[in-house]
Design a protein around this motif. Structure first.
Motif, short mmCIF file in Angstrom:
data_model
loop_
_atom_site.label_atom_id
_atom_site.label_comp_id
_atom_site.label_asym_id
_atom_site.label_seq_id
_atom_site.Cartn_x
_atom_site.Cartn_y
_atom_site.Cartn_z
N SER A 179 -10.15 -12.26 24.70
CA SER A 179 -9.36 -11.93 23.52
C SER A 179 -9.05 -10.44 23.50
O SER A 179 -9.80 -9.64 24.07
CB SER A 179 -10.11 -12.33 22.25
N PRO A 180 -7.95 -10.03 22.84
CA PRO A 180 -7.61 -8.60 22.79
C PRO A 180 -8.72 -7.79 22.13
O PRO A 180 -9.40 -8.25 21.21
CB PRO A 180 -6.33 -8.58 21.93
N ASP A 183 -8.85 -3.03 17.49
CA ASP A 183 -8.44 -1.62 17.37
C ASP A 183 -8.75 -1.13 15.97
O ASP A 183 -7.99 -1.37 15.03
CB ASP A 183 -6.96 -1.46 17.68
#
Length: 368
Positions: A179-180, A183
């Motif tokens: 998964s990303p 941020d």
């Protein structure tokens, strides 16, 4: 210089700005400190501002420190505010710290490690005595350390690679779902938090608070009994992958500090005993921060190993909600702003409570 008290909010604020400028400059007879001097000679303070300000730029961090009169938290505030004005041009690849150009690399777990212990620049073996020679400014060449006979190897194996094959240390594995990466600079804190979010939070967190949490874990208000598997300081290459090229390109090098802590895990019904890992990474030479970060990271992983979360350092919501020094400083500092209405309300409430207390006391005395 004496100032006459002024009326009116705007005029008072502008006058306050003038006083700040005077305080910042100090005695005009003393030469003004330059940004470059701060960047070169207050390196550890600059590193902290870069790390907690989330901007790797020594000149800007030094400028922020000068503008903030050396107040690290205010400087971090300035740098983060500037960061919000910057465009995001690319997202870098994951750092390959195994290819770090080593400046310092030590392990507390093994005496003899592949590549050897590299002491580097550290205050650990200095005498904590004031050196009054620094009171005098003299023109002299930069002090030079002895140059090694042979250059260091370009890559260093991990200090504990020698026992990794025995499965005695938790393996480093990528996330299975790919998964990303979260941020934290763009998205608000979310609970429950993944390890990526926790590590970002700790990296940006106030060093004093993170060190205090780590200290609490070591003193018995936590379950940490860690060993420094390896701490390394050095230059790493930043690479990006432009879509139009299809391959990675280097855009420069930065100095980072990386720490891997090893902590004892006694095993469970499903898992054998082994050493588990805590991880810390910070901009610049920030060894204390990286070590504390690694201890807190391992403490927050307690539920992964079926351990009871019963101490503050193991409470994810408590830790992650209170690490940010800007939020903490802002909340404390806002108490100097007008709270006239709130205070009058509480004052009236206390008067009411005292009247009720006196009536009850009078009734009790009359009954007796």
């Amino acid at each position: 210089m004496a100032y006459v008290a002024v009326k009116g909010g705007e005029e008072a604020i502008l006058n306050s700005h003038g006083l700040v400028a005077e305080d910042r400059r100090g005695d005009p007879a003393v030469p003004e400190l330059t940004v470059r001097q701060i960047a070169e000679q207050f390196g550890l303070a600059v590193d902290r501002v870069m790390c907690e300000g989330s901007v790797y730029d020594r000149e800007l961090a030094a400028l922020a420190l000068k503008q903030a009169q050396g107040d690290a938290v205010e400087a971090i505030f300035l740098l983060r505010a500037f960061r919000t004005t910057l465009p995001r041009l690319a997202v870098s690849n994951a750092l390959d710290t195994a290819r770090m150009a080593i400046q310092r690399r030590v392990s507390a777990t093994f005496k003899d490690i592949p590549g050897g212990q590299i002491l580097g620049s550290t205050y650990e073996y200095t005498h904590r005595l004031l050196d009054f020679d620094h009171l005098d400014i003299v023109d002299c060449d930069k002090p030079k350390a002895k140059v090694a006979d042979d250059p260091l190897d370009p890559t260093f194996p991990r200090a504990f690679d020698s026992i990794s094959d025995e499965d005695l240390i938790e393996a480093e594995l990528p996330e299975p779902d790919q998964s990303p990466v979260f941020d934290l600079t763009r998205d608000p804190l979310a609970m429950p938090a993944g390890r990526d979010q926790r590590l970002q939070n700790l990296a940006r967190g106030d060093e004093g608070f993170v060190v205090g949490l780590a200290y609490s874990a070591l003193r018995g208000y936590g379950a940490a009994h860690p060993y420094v598997g390896e701490t390394r300081v050095g230059d790493v290459t930043i690479e990006i992958l432009p879509e139009e090229l299809g391959f990675s390109v280097s855009i420069g090098d930065i100095i980072v500090t990386e720490c891997q802590m090893l902590d004892f895990f006694g095993g469970s019904e499903d898992e054998p005993a082994r050493f588990t890992r805590g991880y810390g990474l910070s901009f610049g030479k920030s060894e204390r921060k990286a070590m504390a970060m690694a201890i807190v990271d391992r403490s927050l992983r307690c539920r992964e190993y079926g351990e009871e979360a019963k101490y503050p350092v193991q409470d994810e919501e408590f830790v992650l909600s209170h690490t940010d020094n800007l939020e903490a400083a802002g909340f404390v500092s806002h108490l100097t702003l007008p709270h006239y209405v709130d205070f009058q309300g509480d004052l009236q409430f206390i008067r009411q409570l005292r009247e009720e207390h006196n009536r009850r006391l009078s009734s009790k005395e009359a009954a007796e």
